[in-house]
Design an enzyme around this catalytic site. Structure first.
Site, mmCIF file in Angstrom:
data_model
loop_
_atom_site.group_PDB
_atom_site.id
_atom_site.type_symbol
_atom_site.label_atom_id
_atom_site.label_comp_id
_atom_site.label_asym_id
_atom_site.label_seq_id
_atom_site.Cartn_x
_atom_site.Cartn_y
_atom_site.Cartn_z
ATOM 1 N N GLU A 149 1.018 -1.165 0.058
ATOM 2 C CA GLU A 149 -0.424 -0.374 0.301
ATOM 3 C C GLU A 149 0.719 1.601 0.118
ATOM 4 O O GLU A 149 2.517 0.915 -0.049
ATOM 5 C CB GLU A 149 -0.864 0.225 1.179
ATOM 6 C CG GLU A 149 -1.292 -0.939 1.372
ATOM 7 C CD GLU A 149 -2.050 -1.180 3.393
ATOM 8 O OE1 GLU A 149 -2.026 -0.184 3.882
ATOM 9 O OE2 GLU A 149 -2.748 -2.443 3.039
ATOM 10 N N LYS A 170 2.105 4.310 1.580
ATOM 11 C CA LYS A 170 2.812 5.112 3.450
ATOM 12 C C LYS A 170 1.527 6.873 3.429
ATOM 13 O O LYS A 170 2.891 7.172 2.893
ATOM 14 C CB LYS A 170 4.056 5.306 3.643
ATOM 15 C CG LYS A 170 4.107 5.234 5.477
ATOM 16 C CD LYS A 170 5.541 4.826 5.328
ATOM 17 C CE LYS A 170 5.018 4.883 7.416
ATOM 18 N NZ LYS A 170 5.775 6.376 6.996
ATOM 19 N N ASP A 220 1.373 10.228 4.203
ATOM 20 C CA ASP A 220 2.107 11.373 4.910
ATOM 21 C C ASP A 220 0.984 12.393 5.778
ATOM 22 O O ASP A 220 0.706 12.820 5.007
ATOM 23 C CB ASP A 220 2.641 12.177 4.261
ATOM 24 C CG ASP A 220 3.699 12.307 5.187
ATOM 25 O OD1 ASP A 220 3.805 12.411 6.165
ATOM 26 O OD2 ASP A 220 4.656 13.574 4.463
ATOM 27 N N TYR A 266 -6.985 2.152 6.744
ATOM 28 C CA TYR A 266 -5.643 1.327 5.708
ATOM 29 C C TYR A 266 -5.656 -0.288 7.357
ATOM 30 O O TYR A 266 -4.842 -1.696 6.466
ATOM 31 C CB TYR A 266 -3.890 1.555 5.580
ATOM 32 C CG TYR A 266 -3.589 2.832 7.596
ATOM 33 C CD1 TYR A 266 -3.250 1.706 8.059
ATOM 34 C CD2 TYR A 266 -3.148 4.006 6.763
ATOM 35 C CE1 TYR A 266 -2.863 2.406 9.586
ATOM 36 C CE2 TYR A 266 -2.999 3.996 7.898
ATOM 37 C CZ TYR A 266 -2.513 3.560 9.199
ATOM 38 O OH TYR A 266 -2.259 4.725 10.338
ATOM 39 N N LYS A 302 10.207 3.561 2.561
ATOM 40 C CA LYS A 302 10.714 4.768 2.854
ATOM 41 C C LYS A 302 11.130 5.204 1.717
ATOM 42 O O LYS A 302 12.080 4.663 0.786
ATOM 43 C CB LYS A 302 11.416 5.372 3.724
ATOM 44 C CG LYS A 302 10.873 4.698 5.376
ATOM 45 C CD LYS A 302 9.977 5.656 6.020
ATOM 46 C CE LYS A 302 10.682 7.316 6.823
ATOM 47 N NZ LYS A 302 9.052 8.145 6.990
ATOM 48 N N CYS A 350 8.320 50.068 -8.305
ATOM 49 C CA CYS A 350 6.999 48.578 -8.296
ATOM 50 C C CYS A 350 8.491 47.882 -9.879
ATOM 51 O O CYS A 350 8.995 48.804 -10.436
ATOM 52 C CB CYS A 350 5.770 48.762 -8.997
ATOM 53 S SG CYS A 350 5.617 47.938 -10.448
ATOM 54 N N CYS A 387 6.165 48.620 -13.373
ATOM 55 C CA CYS A 387 6.176 49.965 -13.281
ATOM 56 C C CYS A 387 7.039 50.975 -13.025
ATOM 57 O O CYS A 387 6.677 52.791 -13.600
ATOM 58 C CB CYS A 387 5.264 50.170 -13.872
ATOM 59 S SG CYS A 387 3.982 50.670 -11.943
ATOM 60 N N CYS A 413 1.577 48.049 -5.296
ATOM 61 C CA CYS A 413 1.950 49.038 -6.757
ATOM 62 C C CYS A 413 0.955 49.746 -6.418
ATOM 63 O O CYS A 413 -0.288 49.380 -6.641
ATOM 64 C CB CYS A 413 2.633 48.669 -8.268
ATOM 65 S SG CYS A 413 1.816 49.725 -9.779
ATOM 66 N N CYS A 437 0.158 49.472 -14.663
ATOM 67 C CA CYS A 437 1.262 49.068 -14.577
ATOM 68 C C CYS A 437 0.944 47.697 -15.742
ATOM 69 O O CYS A 437 0.403 46.550 -15.206
ATOM 70 C CB CYS A 437 0.922 48.478 -13.107
ATOM 71 S SG CYS A 437 2.519 46.940 -12.262
HETATM 72 S S1 IVH Z 1 -0.184 -0.095 9.223
HETATM 73 C C1 IVH Z 1 1.848 -1.195 12.346
HETATM 74 N N1 IVH Z 1 -0.566 1.290 6.356
HETATM 75 O O1 IVH Z 1 2.354 4.963 9.230
HETATM 76 C C2 IVH Z 1 1.666 -0.497 12.368
HETATM 77 N N2 IVH Z 1 0.106 2.888 8.345
HETATM 78 O O2 IVH Z 1 5.068 4.297 11.020
HETATM 79 C C3 IVH Z 1 -0.101 0.262 11.640
HETATM 80 N N3 IVH Z 1 0.827 5.108 8.151
HETATM 81 O O3 IVH Z 1 1.533 5.551 12.511
HETATM 82 C C4 IVH Z 1 0.350 1.266 10.228
HETATM 83 N N4 IVH Z 1 -0.146 4.982 5.251
HETATM 84 O O4 IVH Z 1 -0.391 6.808 10.732
HETATM 85 C C5 IVH Z 1 -0.149 1.734 7.765
HETATM 86 N N5 IVH Z 1 -1.214 2.662 4.620
HETATM 87 C C6 IVH Z 1 -0.867 2.762 5.516
HETATM 88 C C7 IVH Z 1 -0.239 3.618 5.984
HETATM 89 C C8 IVH Z 1 0.626 3.841 7.568
HETATM 90 C C9 IVH Z 1 1.299 5.161 6.683
HETATM 91 C C10 IVH Z 1 1.823 5.390 8.428
HETATM 92 C C11 IVH Z 1 0.778 6.150 10.338
HETATM 93 C C12 IVH Z 1 1.857 4.968 11.016
HETATM 94 C C13 IVH Z 1 3.048 4.993 10.696
HETATM 95 C C14 IVH Z 1 3.715 3.694 10.766
#
Ligand code: IVH
Length: 691
Positions: free
Chosen positions: A136, A138, A140, A248, A335, A431, A434, A447, A453
């Protein structure tokens, strides 16, 4: 003499005595400190002290106020918050800890992880299992636990320290992405959904732009904005923020069980939770490919991801693999590099914007930020620039997070500490476009040569023709600049005399008959744009689409608006006295009058109510928006739909008439297809809006 109050410092005693100056000073100091820490905590999501330290300060202040009630003021930090014990959100222990993830930075580390998992399972007596992995994105944002009891959302709790989080249920209830109840007749007794609250890039960008316009400090990235928005004590503020959610995983459940993670995700999706794309794979090479594919798509997504997550699909194997410290062994995060880099700020340039404000732009030593060479970055506004203490020559941190144009976050800590630095930047006295002497208006330098202008004029034309305004196709930045350079465009009304120059235009390189006729056709068609759009397009200061519609609805014509007093204008919803005065002042200018008369002669709509929710081509139609549209934000699309009489709701049901889907549309699109609901792309929506 009265005995000393054991809670107070020894010199602060009798409650009937006049307040000693030391006490008054200490109270003042505590209030300042608490206000400072509240700001760090709520606005920046970056507390500098622990909760216990905060509580100690607050308790000290409470005691003084209790001893000297005359000290207590309504604005004291002790008075501001109800409910939560420490003046913040209630602390709630999670039913089961919210864990974090170990990291892998490359395929070697990923393969090593697989080996560790296999060894661990072997130690558990499970030899050579065939493993399935779910991959999946991740997201942010910030992790949230949603607890459904008897099918109803009972509690929403932030991750906090993983064991104890903050209960933010009223705030989460404002989010249209989060179902308030499970859509089943016999729901499980307990069902805990875990996922990420986040803000889409387009929404982040629009909000930051608006803040930049208002001259207030901008947010560093969508994650900070999401975290800051959900943890607002004023729920209405949270409601005004475009928060989204991806589910998730599940936490504790009672009355329902799943064999695999993918089954869980499918169930979540079926119950209306937004669930992002995921794949189930049985080979680590494919997992590596899937992670790389997320990384390749990273820029094209309308939300920020900072990696990919790989999880064992079999829930029993996941359980048997166990937990090491705070990390489940059966899952790992791949990461990505951060969307930030360091470089030198060579120069700060100033450009004039549409409303005459001078906007700073950073010229950088070119730097590669996750595959993109960055040479220019926005600095938003003067206030931001000074607040962040950015100076020419500094080594700065540049980010691509969330923004269309990269942004300078600030000087690196080392640069900020250097003794030899350039002076704080100041906007130019003339400005840059102009050379008219600039003036100050509050925090902004501008300006004053509004219509004369060239820089402002270019921005004005750009705004007038853009999609959300008069929507003139074929009149892009390049053409606008050319027509300005050739002296064909002086006033916005000159756009409507372009047809008289058809032959002349055909003689210019790059202007073929078809494209010229399309352009002229599009100009002609724009005359049918409703009055509110014209009002928006002419670019009165501070008038966005919503204000323009409200003004159109209230006054019905440009003539009525031009005759209105400042007070009458200020009665319009969303328009304050300062804005009202600016509008009245602007409309009283002879040039504005002349422009309006010329637009009237050209046949533009200068009267007509903005369609309310009961009128317009989309009357009684219900829409759901999903994914990211190529040119509009979801807010803009919503505004246009509502402006045309339609309604926008958050979840797809049989009552939905249309689903407007953009890139990365997820479960809502699938549901629409299942229910055989018409799915539109942005162009089809635009056609529908045009009636
Ligand atoms: S599973 C066992 N799935 O990443 C950990 N986490 O470093 C359960 N996060 O605190 C998390 N996308 O905030 C999972 N598809 C995803 C995620 C995800 C973002 C974040 C989540 C967690 C952190 C873990």
């Amino acid at each position: 003499m009265a005995p000393a109050n054991p809670k107070s410092p020894p010199h602060l005693t009798d409650t009937t005595d006049p307040i000693p100056p030391e006490l008054a000073a200490r109270v003042e100091e505590l209030r300042e400190q608490l206000a400072h820490h509240n700001k760090l905590y709520y606005e920046h999501d970056d507390p500098a002290i622990t909760d216990a330290q905060y509580d100690a300060l607050l308790n000290e202040l409470r005691e003084y106020e209790a001893d000297h009630p005359e000290l207590a003021t309504p604005s004291s930090p002790t008075q501001k918050v109800g409910g939560a014990p420490a003046g913040r959100f209630p602390q709630v222990e999670h039913l089961q800890p919210m864990l974090s993830l170990a990291n892998a930075r490359n395929d070697e580390e990923l393969r090593a992880w697989e080996l560790r998992v296999r060894n661990r399972l072997a130690a558990e007596g499970i030899t050579d299992p065939s493993l399935e992995f779910v991959v999946e994105g991740k997201i942010d944002g910030l992790a949230m636990s949603l607890v459904y009891e008897g099918g109803e959302l009972a509690r929403a709790v932030t991750r906090g320290n993983g064991v104890i989080g903050e209960e933010v249920t009223p705030n989460v209830l404002t989010m249209s992405d989060v179902p308030t109840a499970l859509p089943v007749r016999k729901p499980p007794k307990l069902f805990e959904v875990r996922g990420e609250v986040y803000i889409r890039r387009a929404d982040f960008h629009a909000l930051n732009e608006q803040r930049a316009e208002e001259g207030i400090a901008t947010y560093a990235n969508p994650r900070n904005l999401a975290a800051g928005s959900i943890r607002q004590l004023d729920v209405e503020l949270t409601r005004s923020r475009p928060l989204s959610f991806w589910a998730y995983s599940l936490g504790v459940t009672d009355g329902i069980e799943f064999e695999t993670h993918s089954d869980q995700l499918a169930q979540l999706r079926d119950w209306g939770f937004p669930v992002n794309d995921f794949v189930v794979l049985d080979d680590v090479d494919q997992v590596v490919d899937a992670c790389n594919s997320w990384e390749e798509r990273r820029d094209a997504l309308d939300y920020e991801i900072d990696g990919a997550v790989i999880k064992l699909n079999d829930n029993e194997l996941m359980r048997r693999a166990g937990v090491a410290g705070r990390e489940p062994r059966g899952a790992i995060a791949w990461k990505f590099p951060p969307m930030e880099a360091k470089t030198t700020l060579l120069e700060i340039q100033w450009n004039v914007g549409r409303t005459g404000r001078l906007v700073p732009l950073a010229v950088l030593e070119p730097v590669n930020v996750t595959g993109v060479t960055v040479q220019h970055a926005t600095l938003h506004n003067e206030v931001d620039l000074l607040a962040k203490d950015i100076r020419e020559g500094d080594e700065v941190i540049v980010t691509r997070a969330g923004d269309v144009i990269p942004r300078v976050v600030g000087p690196t800590p080392e640069a900020a500490k250097r003794k030899q630095r350039a002076a704080p930047p100041a906007p130019p006295a003339a400005c840059p476009s102009c050379s008219t002497p600039t003036e100050k208006d509050g925090d902004w330098t501008f300006c004053p040569n509004r219509r004369g202008c060239p820089g402002q004029r270019f921005q004005h034309f750009k705004h007038f023709v853009h999609r959300g305004a008069m929507d003139i196709d074929g009149l892009g930045e390049k053409q606008v600049q050319q027509f300005l350079d050739w002296g064909w465009f002086e006033s916005l009304a000159d756009i409507y005399t372009l047809a008289d120059r058809r032959e002349e235009l055909l003689e210019q390189p790059g202007y073929k008959e078809t494209s010229v006729d399309n352009l002229l056709g599009s100009i002609e068609a724009s005359k049918q744009q409703p009055f509110w759009r014209v009002l928006f397009a002419i670019g009165l200061p501070g008038i966005g689409g919503v204000n323009a519609r409200n003004l159109a609805a209230r006054f019905g014509s440009i003539d009525a608006l031009a005759k209105a007093t400042t007070e009458e204008i200020a009665e319009t919803s969303g328009i304050g006295p300062i804005l009202a005065e600016n509008i009245a002042e602007q409309l009283a200018q002879p040039e504005e009058f002349e422009l309006i008369e010329r637009l009237r002669e050209s046949g533009l709509q200068l009267a007509g109510e903005a369609p309310g929710s009961s009128e317009g081509p989309l009357k009684d139609k219900t829409f759901v928006l999903t994914g990211s549209l190529p040119t509009m934000t979801r807010d803009q699309a919503r505004e246009l739909i509502e402006g045309a009489g339609g309604r926008v709701t958050s979840s797809v049901s049989k009552k939905t008439d249309y689903v407007v889907a953009g890139a990365e549309a997820g479960s809502k699109l699938e549901k629409a297809e299942r229910l055989e609901i018409a799915v539109l792309d942005e162009d089809q929506l635009t056609d529908l809006l045009a009636g």
